[in-house]
Design an enzyme around this catalytic site. Structure first.
Site, PDB file in Angstrom:
ATOM      1  N   ILE A  57     -18.762  26.831 -15.563  1.00  0.00           N
ATOM      2  CA  ILE A  57     -17.596  27.255 -16.331  1.00  0.00           C
ATOM      3  C   ILE A  57     -17.028  26.110 -17.149  1.00  0.00           C
ATOM      4  O   ILE A  57     -16.561  26.304 -18.281  1.00  0.00           O
ATOM      5  CB  ILE A  57     -16.513  27.872 -15.413  1.00  0.00           C
ATOM      6  CG1 ILE A  57     -15.440  28.580 -16.245  1.00  0.00           C
ATOM      7  CG2 ILE A  57     -15.875  26.805 -14.520  1.00  0.00           C
ATOM      8  CD1 ILE A  57     -15.929  29.780 -16.998  1.00  0.00           C
ATOM      9  N   SER A  83     -17.011  14.460 -10.793  1.00  0.00           N
ATOM     10  CA  SER A  83     -18.145  15.301 -10.413  1.00  0.00           C
ATOM     11  C   SER A  83     -19.131  14.478  -9.605  1.00  0.00           C
ATOM     12  O   SER A  83     -19.438  13.336  -9.962  1.00  0.00           O
ATOM     13  CB  SER A  83     -18.845  15.868 -11.653  1.00  0.00           C
ATOM     14  OG  SER A  83     -20.001  16.601 -11.279  1.00  0.00           O
ATOM     15  N   LYS A 118      -9.055  30.140 -13.062  1.00  0.00           N
ATOM     16  CA  LYS A 118      -8.790  31.320 -12.230  1.00  0.00           C
ATOM     17  C   LYS A 118      -9.886  31.476 -11.179  1.00  0.00           C
ATOM     18  O   LYS A 118     -11.037  31.077 -11.406  1.00  0.00           O
ATOM     19  CB  LYS A 118      -8.671  32.569 -13.104  1.00  0.00           C
ATOM     20  CG  LYS A 118      -9.974  33.003 -13.805  1.00  0.00           C
ATOM     21  CD  LYS A 118     -10.825  33.876 -12.912  1.00  0.00           C
ATOM     22  CE  LYS A 118     -12.168  34.143 -13.510  1.00  0.00           C
ATOM     23  NZ  LYS A 118     -13.112  34.797 -12.562  1.00  0.00           N
ATOM     24  N   ASP A 176     -14.067  38.040  -8.031  1.00  0.00           N
ATOM     25  CA  ASP A 176     -14.017  36.902  -8.952  1.00  0.00           C
ATOM     26  C   ASP A 176     -14.033  37.391 -10.405  1.00  0.00           C
ATOM     27  O   ASP A 176     -13.192  36.979 -11.196  1.00  0.00           O
ATOM     28  CB  ASP A 176     -15.162  35.923  -8.690  1.00  0.00           C
ATOM     29  CG  ASP A 176     -15.110  34.734  -9.624  1.00  0.00           C
ATOM     30  OD1 ASP A 176     -14.274  33.843  -9.411  1.00  0.00           O
ATOM     31  OD2 ASP A 176     -15.901  34.703 -10.604  1.00  0.00           O
TER      32      ASP A 176
END
Length: 320
Positions: free
Chosen positions: A14, A36, A90, A168
């Site tokens: 994403i 990361s 989200k 989701d």
């Protein structure tokens, strides 16, 4: 124009598909660092942990969290404790209590907390809200269907507790619904279909109710083959409103708005609009934390009847 330094935590699908292009094209933020463990972004400083970033880069004032919801709370709280503004992909957390705690902390510290709902920024949503404002809504039909193997290939977290499974993507529909309806709506029942090897449902039917006899249903499927099917039909005393392509195309009696996504599903201005809204909130010293979509999901789990179905198989799935 001076750009605000921002860091992204979690450089997964994403982030690469949506957040990075939105930051690069938006003109409000500069990607100053990433966090990361599996590789960052070329020519951008990457840290293995958020703590390392917070210590080394005090000048980065905004942290955008793109990690799975199950691991987001501790990082978001640490960022707020360190005096950084926070933006949440989200759903904003794995539970409502987590999000409420972050809201309270941001308020105490005078920081901006933005719980984003990207589908609310699809092209047809604002027009739908305006058209419905003076209508009496009678019924709603939601069909939200896509193939998890296309949209979340090889991702384990979505099948673990807190990953939401079919909710989701379905929470995108709920975020649109709570944005455009002129009246509140609540869950009255659900059937949740759980693969025997998963902790979250792969399909669901959810029923809702609202004032003055309003009823709504949602047919949710995470194994739908072919093109995604993201539609919402709302019957009112002024006729039928439909939103298709995830809110990109609006049709009302006598009018049609939106061009759809063409050859690039999802690249439709939603994420650039999120970052524009974040810039606005920062300038105004405000937060935006709307938990209504997550409340509907939580209520579906609370009221839902569990049905066991066949195990889920995905040739791309890898343990991480």
């Amino acid at each position: 124009m001076t750009l605000t330094d921002i860091a992204i935590v979690g450089v997964g699908k994403i982030a690469r598909d949506q957040h990075l292009p939105a930051i690069a094209e938006g003109g409000q933020f500069r990607l100053a660092a990433t966090v990361s463990r599996s590789g960052g972004v070329e020519r951008v400083e990457n840290f293995d942990t958020l703590d390392a970033l917070l210590e080394a880069r005090p000048g980065i004032g905004v942290i955008s969290f793109c990690t799975p919801p199950q691991v987001r709370y501790e990082g978001a709280r640490a960022a707020l404790e360190a005096g950084r503004h926070v933006m949440l992909e989200k759903p904003p957390g794995a539970s409502l209590s987590e999000v409420e705690d972050l809201r309270a902390l941001a308020g105490e510290k005078g920081l901006t907390l933005y719980a984003t709902w990207h589908s609310r920024h699809a092209d047809g949503v604002a027009g739908a809200r305006a058209w419905l404002a003076d209508k009496r809504v009678q019924s709603v039909r939601i069909d939200w269907k896509e193939d998890v193997r296309v949209w979340h290939p090889g991702q384990v977290w979505i099948w673990e507790a807190g990953g939401l499974g079919v909710f989701d993507p379905a929470i995108n529909a709920f975020s649109i619904l709570t944005e455009i309806l002129p009246v509140p709506i609540h869950v009255t029942g659900a059937e949740l279909r759980f693969p025997s090897n998963c902790e979250t449902p792969i399909a669901a039917d959810v029923s809702f109710a609202g004032p003055h006899g309003l009823t709504a249903t949602a047919d949710l499927d995470f194994l739908y083959e072919g093109d995604p099917f993201w539609t919402m039909a709302i019957e009112t005393d002024g006729g039928m409103l439909t939103l298709t392509q995830g809110g990109a195309v609006l049709e009302v009696p006598g009018d049609r708005q939106g061009e759809g996504w063409g050859d690039q599903p999802g690249i439709h201005g939603e994420y650039p609009r999120l970052y524009s809204e974040m810039a606005r909130l920062l300038a105004a010293g405000q937060s935006e934390v709307d938990t209504r979509p997550l409340t509907l999901v939580a209520d579906a789990f609370m009221l839902g009847r569990r049905v066991d179905v066949a195990p889920f198989t995905d040739p791309t799935l890898k343990e991480t």
